[in-house]
Design an enzyme around this catalytic site. Structure first.
Site, PDB file in Angstrom:
ATOM      1  N   ILE A 163       1.628  -7.577   6.673  1.00  7.85           N
ATOM      2  CA  ILE A 163       1.268  -6.976   7.965  1.00  7.85           C
ATOM      3  C   ILE A 163       0.026  -7.646   8.574  1.00  7.85           C
ATOM      4  CG2 ILE A 163       0.444  -4.796   9.006  1.00  7.85           C
ATOM      5  CD1 ILE A 163       2.309  -3.410   6.799  1.00  7.85           C
ATOM      6  N   ASP A 208       0.843  -1.205   0.000  1.00  9.42           N
ATOM      7  CA  ASP A 208       0.000   0.000   0.000  1.00  9.42           C
ATOM      8  C   ASP A 208       0.880   1.259   0.000  1.00  9.42           C
ATOM      9  OD1 ASP A 208      -2.247   1.606   0.228  1.00  9.42           O
ATOM     10  OD2 ASP A 208      -2.692   1.066   2.301  1.00  9.42           O
ATOM     11  N   THR A 214      -0.984 -11.268   3.379  1.00 11.56           N
ATOM     12  CA  THR A 214       0.099 -12.154   3.852  1.00 11.56           C
ATOM     13  C   THR A 214       1.305 -11.408   4.420  1.00 11.56           C
ATOM     14  OG1 THR A 214       1.280 -12.339   1.733  1.00 11.56           O
ATOM     15  CG2 THR A 214      -0.532 -13.896   2.132  1.00 11.56           C
TER      16      THR A 214
HETATM   17  N1  AR6 Z   1       5.071  -5.295  -4.730  1.00  7.98           N
HETATM   18  C1  AR6 Z   1       4.460  -6.490  -4.567  1.00  7.98           C
HETATM   19  N2  AR6 Z   1       4.244  -7.046  -3.357  1.00  7.98           N
HETATM   20  C2  AR6 Z   1       4.679  -6.361  -2.273  1.00  7.98           C
HETATM   21  C3  AR6 Z   1       5.321  -5.105  -2.357  1.00  7.98           C
HETATM   22  C4  AR6 Z   1       5.507  -4.566  -3.669  1.00  7.98           C
HETATM   23  N3  AR6 Z   1       6.088  -3.393  -3.865  1.00  7.98           N
HETATM   24  N4  AR6 Z   1       5.611  -4.693  -1.085  1.00  7.98           N
HETATM   25  C5  AR6 Z   1       5.181  -5.662  -0.244  1.00  7.98           C
HETATM   26  N5  AR6 Z   1       4.628  -6.666  -0.953  1.00  7.98           N
HETATM   27  P1  AR6 Z   1       1.245  -6.062   3.045  1.00  7.98           P
HETATM   28  P2  AR6 Z   1      -1.389  -6.897   4.071  1.00  7.98           P
HETATM   29  C6  AR6 Z   1       4.001  -7.935  -0.481  1.00  7.98           C
HETATM   30  O1  AR6 Z   1       1.827  -5.998   4.403  1.00  7.98           O
HETATM   31  O2  AR6 Z   1      -0.771  -8.058   4.750  1.00  7.98           O
HETATM   32  C7  AR6 Z   1      -0.683  -1.819   4.970  1.00  7.98           C
HETATM   33  O3  AR6 Z   1      -0.254  -0.985   6.014  1.00  7.98           O
HETATM   34  C8  AR6 Z   1       4.369  -8.450   0.878  1.00  7.98           C
HETATM   35  O4  AR6 Z   1       5.592  -9.183   0.821  1.00  7.98           O
HETATM   36  O5  AR6 Z   1       1.599  -5.001   2.063  1.00  7.98           O
HETATM   37  O6  AR6 Z   1      -2.627  -7.115   3.251  1.00  7.98           O
HETATM   38  C9  AR6 Z   1      -2.127  -1.540   4.576  1.00  7.98           C
HETATM   39  O7  AR6 Z   1      -2.425  -0.165   4.648  1.00  7.98           O
HETATM   40  C10 AR6 Z   1       3.193  -9.377   1.190  1.00  7.98           C
HETATM   41  O8  AR6 Z   1       3.393 -10.670   0.652  1.00  7.98           O
HETATM   42  O9  AR6 Z   1      -0.375  -6.111   3.081  1.00  7.98           O
HETATM   43  C11 AR6 Z   1      -2.878  -2.327   5.588  1.00  7.98           C
HETATM   44  O10 AR6 Z   1      -3.012  -1.624   6.815  1.00  7.98           O
HETATM   45  C12 AR6 Z   1       2.027  -8.724   0.446  1.00  7.98           C
HETATM   46  O11 AR6 Z   1       2.612  -7.715  -0.389  1.00  7.98           O
HETATM   47  C13 AR6 Z   1      -2.027  -3.553   5.797  1.00  7.98           C
HETATM   48  O12 AR6 Z   1      -0.712  -3.150   5.454  1.00  7.98           O
HETATM   49  C14 AR6 Z   1       1.007  -8.090   1.348  1.00  7.98           C
HETATM   50  O13 AR6 Z   1       1.657  -7.483   2.453  1.00  7.98           O
HETATM   51  C15 AR6 Z   1      -2.424  -4.661   4.869  1.00  7.98           C
HETATM   52  O14 AR6 Z   1      -1.681  -5.818   5.186  1.00  7.98           O
END
Ligand code: AR6
Length: 169
Positions: free
Chosen positions: A118, A32, A116
């Site tokens: 945060i 995000d 997967t």
């Molecule tokens: N490109 C692709 N995947 C990514 C990238 C990127 N640039 N950066 C991280 N990931 P997360 P959630 C992967 O934590 O668990 C935020 O604060 C990462 O390795 O981004 O759904 C939002 O505002 C992981 O596998 O999202 C929410 O509050 C995946 O993206 C909360 O985090 C999702 O990790 C959402 O948590």
């Protein structure tokens, strides 16, 4: 039709990238944060007008400075042990994103591994839900979407997705 790639979703020139957002839609960490940084400040202005989004649902905005035309902001569930509808809500995110892409007549869409990071959803449980939900949608719905990419950031998700998609071919 379904591809698994490893990398940064903000770099992809597809019709829509999906964001793993929170229900405020006002930005955060993880993917995000990366999407908001790459899109620029106009993205949060448009997000403010959407007045949030429920868990399991998704909403579309423009992509601004991203190479992608649109961002579909999906709100995944926080993992709370597995007995709080986490699986259904995660499946719903993938389905809603595809419904919105279909309504807009979009062709290509890229998904991150929603919840997967945060939000703590176990990767080995989230992967089959994501892949099977997308496959079921393609089988059952008329859709403009013909190019679906699962974009894995970490090695573990990349391995899980490659194995899962290969097994269903
Ligand atoms: N490109 C692709 N995947 C990514 C990238 C990127 N640039 N950066 C991280 N990931 P997360 P959630 C992967 O934590 O668990 C935020 O604060 C990462 O390795 O981004 O759904 C939002 O505002 C992981 O596998 O999202 C929410 O509050 C995946 O993206 C909360 O985090 C999702 O990790 C959402 O948590």
């Amino acid at each position: 039709m379904i591809q698994v790639i490893q990398g940064d979703i903000t770099k992809l020139a597809v019709d829509a990238i999906v964001n793993a957002a929170n229900s405020s839609l006002l930005g955060g960490g993880g993917v995000d944060g990366a999407i908001h940084r790459a899109a620029g400040p106009e993205l949060v202005f448009e997000c403010r007008m959407l007045h949030g989004c429920q868990t399991g649902d998704a909403k579309l905005t423009h992509g601004y400075n991203l190479p992608a035309r649109y961002v579909i902001h999906a709100v995944g569930p926080v993992w709370r042990g597995g007995h709080n509808h986490e699986s259904e809500l995660l499946a719903s995110c993938y389905r809603r994103a595809l419904e919105i892409a279909t309504e807009r007549g979009l062709t290509s869409i890229a998904f991150p591994n929603i919840s997967t990071g945060i939000y703590g959803f176990p990767k080995e449980k989230a992967c089959p839900i994501a892949v099977e939900t997308v496959q079921k949608f393609l089988e059952e719905q008329q859709t403009s979407v013909s190019d679906i990419r699962f974009v894995c950031f970490d090695e573990e998700n990349y391995r899980l997705y490659r194995e899962k998609v290969a097994e269903s071919h």
